[in-house]
Design an enzyme around this catalytic site. Structure first.
Site, mmCIF file in Angstrom:
data_model
loop_
_atom_site.group_PDB
_atom_site.id
_atom_site.type_symbol
_atom_site.label_atom_id
_atom_site.label_comp_id
_atom_site.label_asym_id
_atom_site.label_seq_id
_atom_site.Cartn_x
_atom_site.Cartn_y
_atom_site.Cartn_z
ATOM 1 N N VAL A 84 3.685 1.266 2.645
ATOM 2 C CA VAL A 84 3.529 0.157 3.579
ATOM 3 C C VAL A 84 3.965 -1.125 2.899
ATOM 4 O O VAL A 84 3.591 -1.406 1.748
ATOM 5 C CB VAL A 84 2.066 0.035 4.069
ATOM 6 C CG1 VAL A 84 1.942 -1.073 5.101
ATOM 7 C CG2 VAL A 84 1.607 1.351 4.662
ATOM 8 N N MET B 44 1.832 10.121 2.941
ATOM 9 C CA MET B 44 3.223 10.451 3.260
ATOM 10 C C MET B 44 4.049 9.224 3.580
ATOM 11 O O MET B 44 5.173 9.340 4.065
ATOM 12 C CB MET B 44 3.269 11.420 4.452
ATOM 13 C CG MET B 44 2.707 10.876 5.741
ATOM 14 S SD MET B 44 2.853 12.089 7.076
ATOM 15 C CE MET B 44 2.252 11.128 8.461
ATOM 16 N N GLY C 110 0.810 -1.208 0.000
ATOM 17 C CA GLY C 110 0.000 0.000 0.000
ATOM 18 C C GLY C 110 0.842 1.256 0.000
ATOM 19 O O GLY C 110 2.052 1.220 0.267
ATOM 20 N N GLY D 75 0.376 5.501 1.181
ATOM 21 C CA GLY D 75 -0.441 6.552 1.763
ATOM 22 C C GLY D 75 0.045 7.917 1.334
ATOM 23 O O GLY D 75 0.923 8.058 0.472
ATOM 24 N N ASP E 260 -9.670 11.103 12.361
ATOM 25 C CA ASP E 260 -9.889 10.684 10.973
ATOM 26 C C ASP E 260 -10.677 9.375 10.926
ATOM 27 O O ASP E 260 -10.318 8.445 10.191
ATOM 28 C CB ASP E 260 -8.547 10.522 10.257
ATOM 29 C CG ASP E 260 -8.715 10.416 8.739
ATOM 30 O OD1 ASP E 260 -9.765 10.871 8.231
ATOM 31 O OD2 ASP E 260 -7.815 9.889 8.077
#
Length: 650
Positions: free
Chosen positions: A26, A23, A19, A21, A135
């Protein structure tokens, strides 16, 4: 560059990238010290020299690492190597709640509450440590392949005591609270608002506010009232709708004070979904002293048990739950790695809780059984004056009847037996009893039984003769008039013994023995089944009917009349009462205006918004008519109108 086979901190071997994101990236890796797969979040190179981003990244790691809860992702390690900053967390396969909602459309209310409670527990644990998630969104809620759920991405979580709480909003605008949208003070009530929006999406399949850009959506959060979820989910219980509405109030002061308060209402909604118990503070009452009702630990424990039972023992929900964990949702087509972008994992502790509750219930049951046994024992052994409700032994072999009566508390010397010939009963079968079934009987009194067969004249038997008869009389499993020979004895009672070599024939004869059908009308289904089983009569099926006279759960009628002689192992069906039929009404209320309108129903204390060309459906209302006030939204032509609406009876 991070590639397959690279070791990080001489411990974690990178397997593949899973993955990316905003910033960080992963990766799935192998921990060679503990021998397990992990997920490693690594800050992107372009941000690694930015002091602000590095600080934000460290804040995330410190916040998440300080949380230990089954509903929050586990953080195993935090570190840096050659200017590369990383976080090591548990690796969980699964799909996001967002993907699940898109796949299923709308979730039923129990499923939505179950997920909301689990998410709420994780948020509650964070709030207790002074950490605000900031969030909460379906993309950050993961349903694992094992059916467990975890809250992910504490990437913008920040200690509530931080002096920089007014930092730029980074959460997804569809779920951001109004105070986040205006870059105002953020506390635990912002997470409550976001969870409310998530719940709205779970039950309706859509977000309440949408637009072409983030600014337009943020303005809606600040200024516009959202359409009531029941407009899109007509069967939504009023309790859950009002929980969602209270959680998403624009003013933080009108929301739940704490996530714990919201969790209590969610549990109540599982137990009493159609009860209107949620109190929403009106704007005019803000600032006034509010009297809060605090729930005791005992009440909370009881409510938690009832909520767990509402999930465990509802067949309809169990069917849904099987679908919820269906493997098809974990096919590659639906596998979603984006949760690692948001990096969070939410483990469901429901099963652990259910096991704990089951253990408590089992322990209580054992104590109750022991107390019941001791109570029964001490109630009958000291004096014979205890009163019992007489059972029916007519149609039962005497030896079996005697066992049942002694189990009831009668002493053998208080059972007086007489014998009569009968063409309708097999020898040794009880034909009548002096106290009928259901009557009160004192254990000091004498119960007279009339048994079929040769013996002394009626009333001439005493306890010794009864005993002698019991010894000479064959048991129900071996008696057969066709396989016995009469012989005299001192009591002039016929003694029947099986002829040599006829053991199998005796068994065959027993299978055709007749038994009298007892009356079970008025008993509960469980009691009726027990009574019939004792007579070797099998309950094959039951049906239910409404009854104005027979209480709910009790037998209204039986397919074989009481007293009728039938073969052993015959089948019987029962009709069980559903209680008196309560008349309820359904309502459909349409929007008569050319735009959105609001509605208010005084009798139900219910209000909300109806979209243009839309309608709301309200079901299972006890009132035959309702007074509905419809008011056009601002800018919509027309004047407010009040209608008296007649319901449609169910």
């Amino acid at each position: 560059m991070i590639t397959q086979g690279v070791f990080i901190a001489d411990r974690y071997e990178v397997i593949d990238k899973i993955g990316a994101g905003g910033m960080s990236d992963v990766y799935r890796a192998k921990d060679h010290i503990l021998g397990r797969e992990v997920a490693i979040k690594i800050l992107k190179p372009e941000f690694s020299e930015d002091a602000t981003f590095v600080a934000k990244f460290r804040t995330e790691a410190q916040s998440a690492a300080g949380l230990e809860h089954p509903n929050i992702v586990n953080i195993y390690d935090v570190g840096s190597e050659n200017g590369m900053y990383f976080i090591v967390m548990e690796y969980v396969e699964g799909i996001t709640l967002k993907t699940y909602i898109e796949k299923k459309g709308q979730l039923n209310f129990k499923e939505a509450i179950s997920i909301a409670i689990q998410v709420g527990r994780g948020i509650e644990a964070a709030h207790q440590k002074g950490i605000i998630h900031r969030d909460i969104k379906p993309q950050n809620i993961i349903i694992s392949t094992e059916g467990k759920v975890k809250v992910t991405d504490f990437g913008i979580a920040r200690a509530a005591s931080s002096n920089t709480i007014h930092a730029d909003v980074m959460g997804s605008v569809h779920y951001s609270s109004p105070e986040q949208a205006r870059n105002g003070f953020v506390d635990g009530k912002s997470d409550i608002y976001s969870l409310g929006i998530v719940m709205y999406e779970m039950v309706t399949g859509r977000v309440p506010f949408d637009g072409d850009n983030t600014v337009a959506i943020a303005i809606q959060h600040l200024q516009e009232e959202m359409v009531a979820p029941s407009a899109y989910a007509p069967d939504l219980p009023i309790s859950l709708e009002k929980i969602i509405l209270k959680a998403t109030m624009k003013s933080p002061d009108r929301r739940y004070a704490t996530i714990s308060d919201m969790l209590m209402d969610l549990k109540k909604a599982l137990v009493s979904p159609n009860e209107d118990f949620v109190t929403i503070v009106e704007s005019a009452d803000l600032g006034k002293t509010q009297i809060m009702t605090r729930i005791t630990p005992e009440q909370e424990e009881s409510l938690t048990k009832k909520a767990a039972q509402a999930l465990i023992f509802d067949d309809e929900y169990e069917d849904e739950e099987e679908e919820y964990y269906d493997d098809e949702y974990y096919d590659d087509e639906y596998y979603d790695d984006e949760y690692y972008d948001d990096e969070d994992d939410y483990e469901d502790s429901k099963m652990d809780k259910i096991i704990t509750i089951s253990g408590i219930i089992a322990g209580i049951a054992i104590v109750v059984i022991i107390v019941a046994i001791l109570g029964t024992h001490f109630g009958v052994f000291k004096f014979g004056s205890k009163k019992v409700t007489m059972i029916n032994v007519v149609g039962t072999q005497y030896e079996e009847a005697k066992t049942e009566l002694t189990d009831l508390g009668l002493e053998e010397e208080n059972i007086l037996v007489s014998y009569e010939d009968s063409d309708d009963y097999e020898d040794g079968v009880v034909m009548s009893q002096s106290t009928k079934e259901g009557d009160e009987f004192s254990l000091n009194d004498t119960l007279r039984l009339t048994v079929s067969g040769e013996g002394e004249a009626e009333g001439g038997s005493d306890s010794s003769a009864s005993s002698e008869k019991s010894e000479s009389k064959p048991s129900s499993s071996s008696s057969s008039s066709s396989n016995s020979t009469p012989s005299a004895n001192t009591g002039n009672a016929a003694t029947q013994t099986p002829a040599a070599g006829t053991e199998n024939k005796s068994t065959d004869a027993d299978s055709s023995a007749k038994v009298a059908v007892p009356s079970v009308v008025g008993l509960t289904q469980a009691e009726a089944t027990t009574v019939l089983d004792a007579k070797n009569i099998v309950v094959t099926s039951t049906s239910t009917e409404n009854s104005d006279t027979v209480p709910q759960g009790q037998v209204i009628s039986q397919s074989i009349a009481p007293g009728e002689m039938v073969a052993a192992n015959s089948t019987i069906t029962l009709v069980i009462s559903k209680g008196a039929k309560a008349t309820t009404y359904n309502y459909t209320i349409a929007n008569p205006f050319e735009g959105d309108c609001t509605y208010s129903i005084a009798e139900l204390n219910k209000s909300g918004t109806i979209p243009k060309s839309g309608a709301i459906n309200i079901s299972d209302v006890s009132k035959a008519q309702l007074t509905v006030t419809l008011t056009p939204a601002e800018g919509v032509a027309g004047e407010a109108q009040t209608q008296t609406v007649q319901g449609t009876a169910n």
